[in-house]
Design a protein around this motif. Structure first.
Motif, short mmCIF file in Angstrom:
data_model
loop_
_atom_site.label_atom_id
_atom_site.label_comp_id
_atom_site.label_asym_id
_atom_site.label_seq_id
_atom_site.Cartn_x
_atom_site.Cartn_y
_atom_site.Cartn_z
N UNK A 1 0.84 -1.21 0.00
CA UNK A 1 0.00 0.00 0.00
C UNK A 1 0.87 1.26 0.00
N UNK A 2 1.88 1.27 0.87
CA UNK A 2 2.73 2.47 0.97
C UNK A 2 3.57 2.64 -0.30
N UNK A 3 4.00 1.51 -0.88
CA UNK A 3 4.78 1.59 -2.13
C UNK A 3 3.91 2.19 -3.23
N UNK B 1 4.81 5.67 -5.07
CA UNK B 1 5.31 5.36 -6.41
C UNK B 1 6.75 4.81 -6.36
N UNK B 2 6.95 3.88 -5.47
CA UNK B 2 8.27 3.24 -5.33
C UNK B 2 8.64 2.55 -6.64
N UNK B 3 9.92 2.72 -7.05
CA UNK B 3 10.34 2.23 -8.38
C UNK B 3 10.36 0.72 -8.50
N UNK B 4 10.75 0.06 -7.42
CA UNK B 4 10.84 -1.41 -7.46
C UNK B 4 10.64 -1.96 -6.06
N UNK B 5 9.88 -3.04 -5.97
CA UNK B 5 9.68 -3.72 -4.69
C UNK B 5 10.10 -5.17 -4.88
N UNK B 6 11.06 -5.64 -4.09
CA UNK B 6 11.47 -7.04 -4.18
C UNK B 6 11.04 -7.74 -2.89
N UNK C 1 -0.51 -2.24 -11.27
CA UNK C 1 0.76 -2.10 -11.99
C UNK C 1 1.94 -1.84 -11.06
N UNK C 2 1.79 -2.20 -9.80
CA UNK C 2 2.91 -1.98 -8.85
C UNK C 2 4.11 -2.84 -9.28
N UNK C 3 5.30 -2.23 -9.40
CA UNK C 3 6.45 -2.98 -9.94
C UNK C 3 7.10 -3.91 -8.90
N UNK C 4 6.47 -5.04 -8.71
CA UNK C 4 6.94 -6.00 -7.70
C UNK C 4 7.64 -7.17 -8.36
N UNK C 5 8.74 -7.63 -7.78
CA UNK C 5 9.36 -8.91 -8.16
C UNK C 5 9.42 -9.79 -6.92
N UNK D 1 17.87 -5.11 -9.90
CA UNK D 1 18.27 -4.31 -11.07
C UNK D 1 17.61 -4.75 -12.37
N UNK D 2 17.51 -6.07 -12.57
CA UNK D 2 17.11 -6.58 -13.90
C UNK D 2 15.78 -7.31 -13.90
N UNK D 3 15.22 -7.59 -12.74
CA UNK D 3 13.98 -8.38 -12.68
C UNK D 3 12.83 -7.66 -13.37
N UNK D 4 12.01 -8.42 -14.07
CA UNK D 4 10.86 -7.85 -14.78
C UNK D 4 9.70 -7.73 -13.80
N UNK D 5 9.08 -6.55 -13.70
CA UNK D 5 7.97 -6.39 -12.76
C UNK D 5 6.89 -7.45 -12.97
N UNK D 6 6.35 -7.94 -11.86
CA UNK D 6 5.29 -8.96 -11.93
C UNK D 6 5.82 -10.37 -12.05
N UNK D 7 7.17 -10.52 -12.13
CA UNK D 7 7.75 -11.86 -12.32
C UNK D 7 8.28 -12.45 -11.03
N UNK D 8 8.31 -13.79 -11.02
CA UNK D 8 8.81 -14.56 -9.87
C UNK D 8 10.08 -15.27 -10.31
N UNK D 9 11.07 -15.32 -9.45
CA UNK D 9 12.34 -15.99 -9.79
C UNK D 9 12.73 -17.01 -8.72
N UNK D 10 12.86 -18.26 -9.11
CA UNK D 10 13.41 -19.28 -8.20
C UNK D 10 14.91 -19.05 -8.03
N UNK D 11 15.40 -19.25 -6.82
CA UNK D 11 16.85 -19.09 -6.55
C UNK D 11 17.32 -20.28 -5.71
N UNK D 12 18.00 -21.21 -6.34
CA UNK D 12 18.46 -22.39 -5.60
C UNK D 12 19.94 -22.60 -5.78
N UNK D 13 20.55 -23.27 -4.80
CA UNK D 13 22.00 -23.49 -4.86
C UNK D 13 22.39 -24.70 -5.70
N UNK D 14 21.40 -25.57 -5.99
CA UNK D 14 21.72 -26.80 -6.72
C UNK D 14 22.46 -27.80 -5.85
N UNK D 15 22.22 -27.74 -4.54
CA UNK D 15 22.91 -28.65 -3.61
C UNK D 15 21.88 -29.40 -2.78
#
Ligand code: NAD
Ligand code: TDX
Length: 345
Positions: free
Chosen positions: A108-110, A114-119, A166-170, A228-242
Motif C-alpha cells: 500500500x505504501x509503495x 510510487x516506489x520504483x521497485x519492490x522485491x 501495476x505496482x512494480x513488484x518482483x 536491477x534486472x527483474x521484470x515487474x510482476x515476475x517470480x524468480x526461483x533461486x536455488x543453490x543446486x545442492x
C-alpha cells in the motif's frame, strides 16, 4: 540508489546490507527492523557507523513508519518475516501478522509513494513438497506449514497489486540458505553449535528429508540482480543446486568438527514435514545469475565461522531461546528414565 531494506538485522538481510554496501559504492540503505528474537544488532556491528547506512527500529505493519521511510527511497527489499517453521506450528498468529499484513502495508505504501521497485524475498517452501523433478515458477503453490502459507499469502497479494495497480513488484523464491549470522534455531547453526558443546543433535524423523542449500552471499547476489534486472510482476526461483538429505548435512557437520556420530539423536518428526524441496532455476540463470560457492567450501567456511565466533552465538542460546528449545525438543531429547518418570506422573 536509495534502498529501504526491511528485516536487515536478521540472517540474510544483514548479509545483504553488507553485500550491497561492499558492491555498490553509491548505494544508501535504511534498515527497518522490529528486532524480534531473530533480529540482532550484532549482525551489522561492523558497518553500523557507515555514513551510507541508517537503522530504524520498527514494524513493517506500522503504516506511519513505513510510509515516512518510503517517501525517501527508490527501492524496497523485504526480508522482514517470521521465518521458523517449527515456531509457526506452535504460534501461527505472528506469521500471519508480519508475513501477510506486514506485506500488505508495504504494498500500500509503495503504491502511494510510487516506489520504483519492490522485491519480496520469499521461499521455495511455498510450492510444498515434490517427490521427483523440480518446481518451476509456473507451478501451483501448495504450502504445508503456517509459515509457508503466510509467505504464499504475502506473495499472492503482491502479484495482485502488480495486476491491479501495476505496482512494480518482483518475487524471489530462495531455497534453504546457510552462512554466517543465522539464528541457531535453524538446522545448520543449531547442529554446529550443539556439536561444539557436545550436546545432542535432534534429527527429525528418519533424517531423509531433502533440502536444496544456497549460500547466503549467492542468495544476496540473486536478489541484487532481480532488484536491477527483474521484470515487474515476475517470480524468480533461486536455488543453490545442492540437494542433500538432513542426515548427510548432519554427518558433514560432525566430520568437519571431528565430533562423533553418537551425538545424533532421532527425535519425533515435524508435523506436516515436507519431504523434499527442489526448484528449477533456469529463469534467473537466463538473467545471468550463477551461484559461486561450492557447497563443500561454503559449509567448511560456515562451520569454521561458528567455531570462531562463539561471542556471537553463545549469548543467543539463553533466555527466550532456552524456553523455546525446551518446548520444541524436551520430549524428544529426554532419557529413558526421564520418560518413565513423566509417564508415571
Ligand atoms: P531471520 O528470522 O533471520 O530474520 C528476520 C528479520 O526480520 C529479523 O531481523 C526480525 O527482527 C525482522 N522482523 C520480523 N518481523 C518484523 C516486522 N514485523 N517488522 C520489521 N522487522 C521484522 O530470517 P532470514 O532467515 O534472514 O530470512 C529473511 C527472509 O528470507 C524471510 O522473508 C524469509 O522468509 C526468506 N527466506 C529465508 C530462507 C532461509 O533459509 N533462511 C530461505 C528462503 C527465503
Ligand atoms: O532440530 C531440527 N532438526 C531437524 O531435523 C531442525 C530445526 C530442523 N530439522 C530438519 C527439518 C528440515 O527438513 O532440517 C531441515 C531444515 O530445517 P530448518 O533449518 O528449520 O529449515 P526449513 O524448515 O527447511 O526452512 C528454512 O528454509 C526455507 C527456513 O527456516 C525458512 O525460513 C526458509 O524459507
Amino acid at each position: 540508489m536509495r534502498i529501504l531494506v526491511t528485516g536487515g538485522a536478521g540472517f540474510i538481510g544483514s548479509n545483504f546490507v553488507r553485500y550491497m554496501l561492499d558492491k555498490h559504492a553509491h548505494c544508501r540503505i535504511i534498515n527497518l527492523d522490529k528486532l524480534t528474537y531473530a533480529g540482532n544488532p550484532d549482525n551489522l556491528r561492523d558497518i553500523e557507523n557507515d555514513p551510507r547506512y541508517r537503522f530504524v527500529k520498527g514494524d513493517i505493519a506500522d503504516v506511519s513508519i513505513v510510509g515516512s521511510l518510503m517517501a525517501n527511497v527508490d527501492i524496497v527489499v523485504n526480508f522482514a518475516a517470521e521465518t521458523h517453521v517449527d515456531r509457526s506450528i506452535h504460534e501461527p498468529g505472528g506469521f500471519i501478522q508480519t508475513d501477510v499484513v506486514g506485506i500488505y502495508v508495504i504494498l500500500e505504501e509503495a503504491r502511494k509513494h510510487k516506489t520504483r521497485k519492490i522485491v519480496l524475498v520469499s521461499t521455495d517452501e511455498v510450492y510444498g513438497s515434490i517427490e521427483k523433478g523440480s518446481f518451476t515458477e509456473q507451478d501451483r503453490l501448495s504450502p504445508s506449514s503456517p509459515y509457508s502459507a503466510s509467505k504464499a499469502g504475502g506473495e499472492l497479494l503482491a502479484l495482485a497489486y502488480y495486476r491491479t495497480f501495476g505496482l512494480p513488484v518482483c518475487i524471489t523464491r530462495g531455497s534453504n540458505t546457510y552462512g554466517p549470522y543465522q539464528y541457531p534455531e535453524k538446522v545448520i547453526p543449531l547442529f554446529v553449535t550443539n556439536a561444539l558443546d557436545d550436546i545432542p543433535l535432534p534429527l527429525y524423523g528418519d533424517g531423509l528429508n531433502v533440502r536444496d542449500w544456497l549460500h547466503a552471499l549467492d542468495h544476496c547476489s540473486a536478489i541484487d540482480l532481480v532488484l536491477h534486472e527483474g521484470v515487474p510482476g515476475e517470480v524468480y526461483n533461486v536455488g543453490g543446486g545442492n540437494e542433500r538429505t538432513n542426515i548427510q548435512i548432519t554427518h558433514m557437520i560432525l566430520d568437519l568438527l571431528n565430533k562423533p556420530r553418537t551425538l545424533i539423536k532421532a527425535v519425533p518428526d515435524r508435523l506436516g514435514h515436507d519431504r523434499r524441496y527442489s526448484i528449477d532455476c533456469a529463469k534467473i540463470k537466463r538473467l545471468g545469475w550463477r551461484p559461486e560457492q561450492t557447497f563443500e567450501e561454503g559449509m567448511r567456511a560456515t562451520v569454521d565461522w561458528y567455531a570462531k565466533n562463539e561471542w556471537w552465538w553463545r549469548k543467543l542460546k539463553s533466555g527466550e531461546y532456552l524456553d523455546y528449545y525446551k518446548k520444541q525438543y524436551a520430549t524428544g531429547l529426554e532419557s529413558d528414565s526421564e520418560r518413565q518418570q513423566r509417564e508415571n506422573e
